[in-house]
Scaffold this active site. Structure first.
Site, PDB file in Angstrom:
ATOM      1  CB  ALA A  67      -2.165  -6.802   2.880  1.00  0.00           C
ATOM      2  N   GLY A 110      -3.432  -5.532   7.591  1.00  0.00           N
ATOM      3  CA  GLY A 110      -3.788  -6.769   7.499  1.00  0.00           C
ATOM      4  C   GLY A 110      -3.184  -7.576   8.719  1.00  0.00           C
ATOM      5  CD  GLU A 113      -7.753  -5.398   8.063  1.00  0.00           C
ATOM      6  OE1 GLU A 113      -6.908  -5.763   7.324  1.00  0.00           O
ATOM      7  OE2 GLU A 113      -8.835  -4.862   7.800  1.00  0.00           O
ATOM      8  CD  GLU A 133      -4.783  -0.820   6.553  1.00  0.00           C
ATOM      9  OE1 GLU A 133      -4.381  -0.104   7.610  1.00  0.00           O
ATOM     10  OE2 GLU A 133      -4.872  -1.967   6.406  1.00  0.00           O
TER      11      GLU A 133
HETATM   12  N1  CAA Z   1       4.313  -5.472   2.036  1.00  0.00           N
HETATM   13  C1  CAA Z   1       5.394  -5.866   1.720  1.00  0.00           C
HETATM   14  N2  CAA Z   1       6.669  -5.815   2.215  1.00  0.00           N
HETATM   15  C2  CAA Z   1       6.711  -5.394   3.503  1.00  0.00           C
HETATM   16  C3  CAA Z   1       5.459  -4.653   4.249  1.00  0.00           C
HETATM   17  C4  CAA Z   1       4.423  -5.140   3.544  1.00  0.00           C
HETATM   18  N3  CAA Z   1       3.309  -4.708   4.202  1.00  0.00           N
HETATM   19  N4  CAA Z   1       5.883  -4.599   5.414  1.00  0.00           N
HETATM   20  C5  CAA Z   1       7.383  -4.473   5.360  1.00  0.00           C
HETATM   21  N5  CAA Z   1       7.813  -5.115   4.154  1.00  0.00           N
HETATM   22  C6  CAA Z   1       9.138  -5.201   3.669  1.00  0.00           C
HETATM   23  C7  CAA Z   1      10.062  -4.190   3.351  1.00  0.00           C
HETATM   24  O1  CAA Z   1       9.549  -3.488   2.153  1.00  0.00           O
HETATM   25  C8  CAA Z   1      11.359  -4.469   3.758  1.00  0.00           C
HETATM   26  O2  CAA Z   1      11.910  -5.171   2.413  1.00  0.00           O
HETATM   27  P1  CAA Z   1      13.156  -4.885   1.907  1.00  0.00           P
HETATM   28  O3  CAA Z   1      14.197  -5.371   3.131  1.00  0.00           O
HETATM   29  O4  CAA Z   1      13.122  -5.799   0.411  1.00  0.00           O
HETATM   30  O5  CAA Z   1      13.278  -3.368   1.544  1.00  0.00           O
HETATM   31  C9  CAA Z   1      11.269  -5.346   4.720  1.00  0.00           C
HETATM   32  O6  CAA Z   1      10.085  -5.973   4.775  1.00  0.00           O
HETATM   33  C10 CAA Z   1      11.658  -4.923   6.101  1.00  0.00           C
HETATM   34  O7  CAA Z   1      10.896  -3.629   6.270  1.00  0.00           O
HETATM   35  P2  CAA Z   1      11.435  -2.192   6.467  1.00  0.00           P
HETATM   36  O8  CAA Z   1      13.043  -2.170   6.205  1.00  0.00           O
HETATM   37  O9  CAA Z   1      10.540  -1.262   6.248  1.00  0.00           O
HETATM   38  O10 CAA Z   1      11.806  -2.228   8.191  1.00  0.00           O
HETATM   39  P3  CAA Z   1      11.430  -0.978   9.154  1.00  0.00           P
HETATM   40  O11 CAA Z   1      11.931  -1.650  10.596  1.00  0.00           O
HETATM   41  O12 CAA Z   1      12.283  -0.168   8.589  1.00  0.00           O
HETATM   42  O13 CAA Z   1      10.049  -0.684   9.172  1.00  0.00           O
HETATM   43  C11 CAA Z   1       7.383  -1.271   9.146  1.00  0.00           C
HETATM   44  C12 CAA Z   1       9.029  -1.570   9.533  1.00  0.00           C
HETATM   45  C13 CAA Z   1       7.403   0.263  10.176  1.00  0.00           C
HETATM   46  C14 CAA Z   1       6.387  -2.160   9.657  1.00  0.00           C
HETATM   47  C15 CAA Z   1       7.672  -0.992   7.738  1.00  0.00           C
HETATM   48  O14 CAA Z   1       8.137  -1.862   7.025  1.00  0.00           O
HETATM   49  C16 CAA Z   1       6.356  -0.572   7.063  1.00  0.00           C
HETATM   50  O15 CAA Z   1       5.525   0.531   7.072  1.00  0.00           O
HETATM   51  N6  CAA Z   1       5.408  -1.592   6.505  1.00  0.00           N
HETATM   52  C17 CAA Z   1       4.303  -1.331   5.637  1.00  0.00           C
HETATM   53  C18 CAA Z   1       3.246  -1.325   6.740  1.00  0.00           C
HETATM   54  C19 CAA Z   1       1.810  -1.081   6.126  1.00  0.00           C
HETATM   55  O16 CAA Z   1       1.478  -0.130   5.545  1.00  0.00           O
HETATM   56  N7  CAA Z   1       1.001  -1.948   6.288  1.00  0.00           N
HETATM   57  C20 CAA Z   1      -0.482  -2.140   5.648  1.00  0.00           C
HETATM   58  C21 CAA Z   1      -0.613  -2.966   4.240  1.00  0.00           C
HETATM   59  S1  CAA Z   1      -1.680  -2.525   3.440  1.00  0.00           S
HETATM   60  C22 CAA Z   1      -3.050  -3.839   4.166  1.00  0.00           C
HETATM   61  O17 CAA Z   1      -2.733  -4.257   5.004  1.00  0.00           O
HETATM   62  C23 CAA Z   1      -4.506  -3.760   3.654  1.00  0.00           C
HETATM   63  C24 CAA Z   1      -5.467  -4.467   4.252  1.00  0.00           C
HETATM   64  O18 CAA Z   1      -6.263  -3.996   4.848  1.00  0.00           O
HETATM   65  C25 CAA Z   1      -5.503  -6.087   4.030  1.00  0.00           C
END
Ligand code: CAA
Length: 259
Positions: A67, A110, A113, A133
């Site tokens: 998400a 998400g 999910e 999460e």
């Molecule tokens: N939300 C918003 N932006 C996100 C994102 C997310 N879930 N995942 C990645 N992005 C964005 C990053 O912020 C980045 O943006 P910028 O270029 O503007 O900085 C871009 O996507 C590329 O990501 P990274 O530079 O971080 O790429 P990476 O290869 O180094 O890492 C990754 C990839 C491991 C997936 C890392 O992006 C990450 O950890 N993302 C978050 C994953 C996460 O925590 N997901 C769970 C969200 S909470 C949820 O989903 C709740 C639910 O149950 C519904």
């Protein structure tokens, strides 16, 4: 499909309705308007006679990295309660046609999910599934704790959910979370091949089998078997049952029409 979408790409290829998540700059992070687009188009496909099977995948290097954290970081509990955004996701559970997911790269939070809303999951070798999460100080909110536990059992699901560790495609296959692991460059081809294969089956059978299998997850066995039996009987009201059995006797391929 003439409408344009902001966060997804949509097409119909033969009998297959295809939805591609397309917010690549943020690894297809799922914001609220994107959920609305996904759910709306999948429901349209569900009502479209031309479409027999739905395929869901993501463009770029992720299926979906979760998400949208930017969208929810500053939200309050009361805002989330009033918005109740995850009820929109629940509508995917009511879709009657099979949904085949094709996962490449990240399917996190998400994104995982959303993948778990599919009936069949193919994954590329590089796919990584997980629920990070816990490291954000929250927990899955769109079905993760429930669906993963039903798929892999309490002990294993507990481990993945409490650690937030990422599961490789092979591990996901091993634990029965996905159906098949394929080479990355063949992911869409293999997924579409599978979708076309089941798309040739009798549409009403597809529909009622899907519904019955879902009931098996939630119902005690005897109630589930009653449900299955009623669906079996119901299919004898269809032209396709007559056609299927007649074709068998006449030693030819059936011509199913979904009626
Ligand atoms: N939300 C918003 N932006 C996100 C994102 C997310 N879930 N995942 C990645 N992005 C964005 C990053 O912020 C980045 O943006 P910028 O270029 O503007 O900085 C871009 O996507 C590329 O990501 P990274 O530079 O971080 O790429 P990476 O290869 O180094 O890492 C990754 C990839 C491991 C997936 C890392 O992006 C990450 O950890 N993302 C978050 C994953 C996460 O925590 N997901 C769970 C969200 S909470 C949820 O989903 C709740 C639910 O149950 C519904």
């Amino acid at each position: 499909m003439s409408r344009t979408y902001e966060y997804i790409e949509v097409s119909i290829e033969g009998a297959i309705g295809v939805v591609m998540l397309n917010r690549q700059k943020v690894l297809n992070a799922i914001n609220r308007p994107m959920v609305t687009e996904i759910v709306t188009v999948i429901e349209e496909f569900d009502r479209d006679d031309e479409v027999k099977v739905i395929v869901l995948s993501g463009k770029g290097r992720a299926f979906a990295a979760g998400a949208d954290i930017d969208e929810m970081a500053e939200a309050t509990a009361i805002e989330l309660e009033l918005l109740n955004q995850f009820t929109e996701w629940d509508r995917l559970a009511w879709v009657k046609k099979p949904i085949v997911g094709a996962v490449q790269g990240f399917a996190l939070g998400g994104g995982f999910e959303l993948a778990l809303c599919c009936d069949i999951l193919f994954a590329a070798h590089d796919a990584e599934f997980g629920f990070p999460e816990i490291s954000l100080g929250v927990m899955p909110g769109a079905g993760g704790t429930q669906r993963l536990t039903k798929l892999m059992g309490k002990s294993k699901a507990m481990e993945w959910l409490l650690t937030g560790d990422r599961m490789s495609a092979d591990e996901a296959l091993h634990h029965g979370v996905i159906n098949r692991v394929v080479a990355k460059e063949l992911l869409m081809e293999e997924t579409m091949k599978f979708a076309r294969k089941i798309g040739k089956q009798a549409p009403l059978s597809l529909r009622l089998i899907k519904e019955s299998v879902h009931k098996a997850v939630d119902y005690p066995i005897y109630e589930g078997m009653q449900f299955e039996r009623k669906n079996f009987y119901l299919l004898f009201a269809s032209k396709d049952q007559k056609e299927g059995m007649r074709a068998f006797k006449e030693k030819r391929k059936p011509n199913f029409e979904g009626e």
